[in-house]
Design a protein around this motif. Structure first.
Motif, PDB file in Angstrom:
ATOM      1  N   GLY A 128     123.353  68.295  11.688  1.00  0.00           N
ATOM      2  CA  GLY A 128     123.335  69.046  12.933  1.00  0.00           C
ATOM      3  C   GLY A 128     123.994  68.304  14.086  1.00  0.00           C
ATOM      4  N   MET A 129     124.372  69.050  15.115  1.00  0.00           N
ATOM      5  CA  MET A 129     125.004  68.485  16.299  1.00  0.00           C
ATOM      6  C   MET A 129     124.174  68.817  17.524  1.00  0.00           C
ATOM      7  N   SER A 130     124.133  67.895  18.459  1.00  0.00           N
ATOM      8  CA  SER A 130     123.484  68.163  19.733  1.00  0.00           C
ATOM      9  C   SER A 130     124.375  69.093  20.560  1.00  0.00           C
ATOM     10  N   PRO A 131     123.809  69.783  21.551  1.00  0.00           N
ATOM     11  CA  PRO A 131     124.647  70.610  22.435  1.00  0.00           C
ATOM     12  C   PRO A 131     125.780  69.820  23.080  1.00  0.00           C
ATOM     13  N   GLY A 132     125.512  68.564  23.433  1.00  0.00           N
ATOM     14  CA  GLY A 132     126.558  67.738  24.030  1.00  0.00           C
ATOM     15  C   GLY A 132     127.709  67.480  23.071  1.00  0.00           C
ATOM     16  N   GLU A 133     127.395  67.240  21.808  1.00  0.00           N
ATOM     17  CA  GLU A 133     128.445  67.012  20.813  1.00  0.00           C
ATOM     18  C   GLU A 133     129.280  68.267  20.603  1.00  0.00           C
ATOM     19  N   VAL A 134     128.631  69.417  20.518  1.00  0.00           N
ATOM     20  CA  VAL A 134     129.356  70.679  20.378  1.00  0.00           C
ATOM     21  C   VAL A 134     130.274  70.885  21.579  1.00  0.00           C
ATOM     22  N   GLN A 135     129.765  70.610  22.773  1.00  0.00           N
ATOM     23  CA  GLN A 135     130.560  70.781  23.989  1.00  0.00           C
ATOM     24  C   GLN A 135     131.777  69.870  23.983  1.00  0.00           C
ATOM     25  N   ARG A 136     131.610  68.644  23.530  1.00  0.00           N
ATOM     26  CA  ARG A 136     132.748  67.719  23.504  1.00  0.00           C
ATOM     27  C   ARG A 136     133.786  68.149  22.469  1.00  0.00           C
ATOM     28  N   TRP A 137     133.340  68.698  21.347  1.00  0.00           N
ATOM     29  CA  TRP A 137     134.298  69.187  20.355  1.00  0.00           C
ATOM     30  C   TRP A 137     135.077  70.390  20.883  1.00  0.00           C
ATOM     31  N   THR A 138     134.377  71.332  21.487  1.00  0.00           N
ATOM     32  CA  THR A 138     135.082  72.509  21.997  1.00  0.00           C
ATOM     33  C   THR A 138     136.050  72.129  23.116  1.00  0.00           C
ATOM     34  N   ALA A 139     135.698  71.124  23.913  1.00  0.00           N
ATOM     35  CA  ALA A 139     136.610  70.661  24.958  1.00  0.00           C
ATOM     36  C   ALA A 139     137.860  70.034  24.345  1.00  0.00           C
ATOM     37  N   ALA A 140     137.686  69.265  23.269  1.00  0.00           N
ATOM     38  CA  ALA A 140     138.832  68.642  22.601  1.00  0.00           C
ATOM     39  C   ALA A 140     139.759  69.705  22.021  1.00  0.00           C
TER      40      ALA A 140
END
Length: 255
Positions: free
Chosen positions: A17-29
């Motif tokens: 699983g991913m934290s919301p912060g990790e998901v946000q950083r991936w979508t930003a990339a």
């Protein structure tokens, strides 16, 4: 091939699983390589339990199609990662159930090594991308393997992992053969949050990584015994964070 309808489906969300912060950083990339206009339509190819699909829908404000061959993984995604703009579809990378030129972006997040026919899959990615659309191949690459700290507990794990993956040059060559534009080098993305040794042990011990499906049991058991002992001795030590490699592929605007 790995069976994601069995044991792995029951531990995948907890172990990967991913934290919301990790998901946000991936979508930003990912957003850095796409136009600012919204909405954009996305394909999450090999969407698993849906850890990224809702985040893609939120950021790109358009429909997201999560294509996943495992019935159980898809069921879990529908139960735990539902979103009004996300549709989870049964299908494989070699026969994507979407029309030609129907999506602005394709995400292949640690799924490429599971595709039965990678060349055909990339041809399908080309087919469903709109001209100018972008595909993101997030994978390990055999010539760019990170030296994961937990490899020390399982002597053959690094070799097993490297054997699963293509090199950067091989993946890029395959993408170009499918008609996609590919850079010679991957983009490196840092998104993970640091974890303590105890947290790392608890996560890895679920064996949600496909690596453990290929290791002998006589290596797994003593490896986890040593891992557990170290986590007990030094539970709060922060473990390394490894940048992730991603190839950015684009369908040309003209043939």
């Amino acid at each position: 091939m790995v069976d994601y309808d069995g044991r792995l489906s029951s531990v995948y969300a907890a172990g990967r699983g991913m934290s919301p912060g990790e998901v946000q950083r991936w979508t930003a990339a990912i957003a850095a390589y796409l136009p600012e206009e919204r909405p954009l339509t996305f394909l999450d190819l090999g969407s698993g339990t849906g850890r990224l699909a809702p985040g893609l829908a939120e950021v790109f404000q358009g429909p997201v199609y999560g294509v996943e061959p495992s019935d159980r993984m898809r069921e879990i995604a529908a139960e735990t990662a539902a979103h009004p703009s996300v549709t989870y579809l049964k299908g494989g990378a070699e026969n994507i159930p979407l029309p030609e030129a129907s999506v602005d972006g394709v995400l292949m997040f640690l799924s490429f090594h599971h595709y039965r026919d990678q060349q055909k899959a990339l041809t399908e990615v080309y087919r469903v991308l709109k001209p100018g659309g972008v595909a993101f191949l997030r994978s390990q690459f055999s010539d760019q393997m990170p030296d994961l700290f937990w490899y020390a507990y399982f002597p053959s794990a690094r070799e097993v992992d490297a054997a699963m993956y293509r090199s950067v040059a091989e993946a890029a060559t395959m993408a170009r053969a499918a008609g996609l534009l590919a850079a010679d080098d991957p983009v490196w993305v840092s998104t993970e949050n640091p974890r303590t040794l105890r947290e790392s042990y608890q996560r890895v011990s679920l064996r949600a990584l496909s690596t453990f499906e290929h290791l002998p049991q006589e290596e797994i058991d003593p490896g986890f015994e040593r891992f557990a002992a170290d986590a007990e001795r030094d539970p709060d030590r922060l473990m390394p964070v490894y940048p992730a490699a991603m190839l950015v592929l684009r369908r040309p605007t003209t043939r």
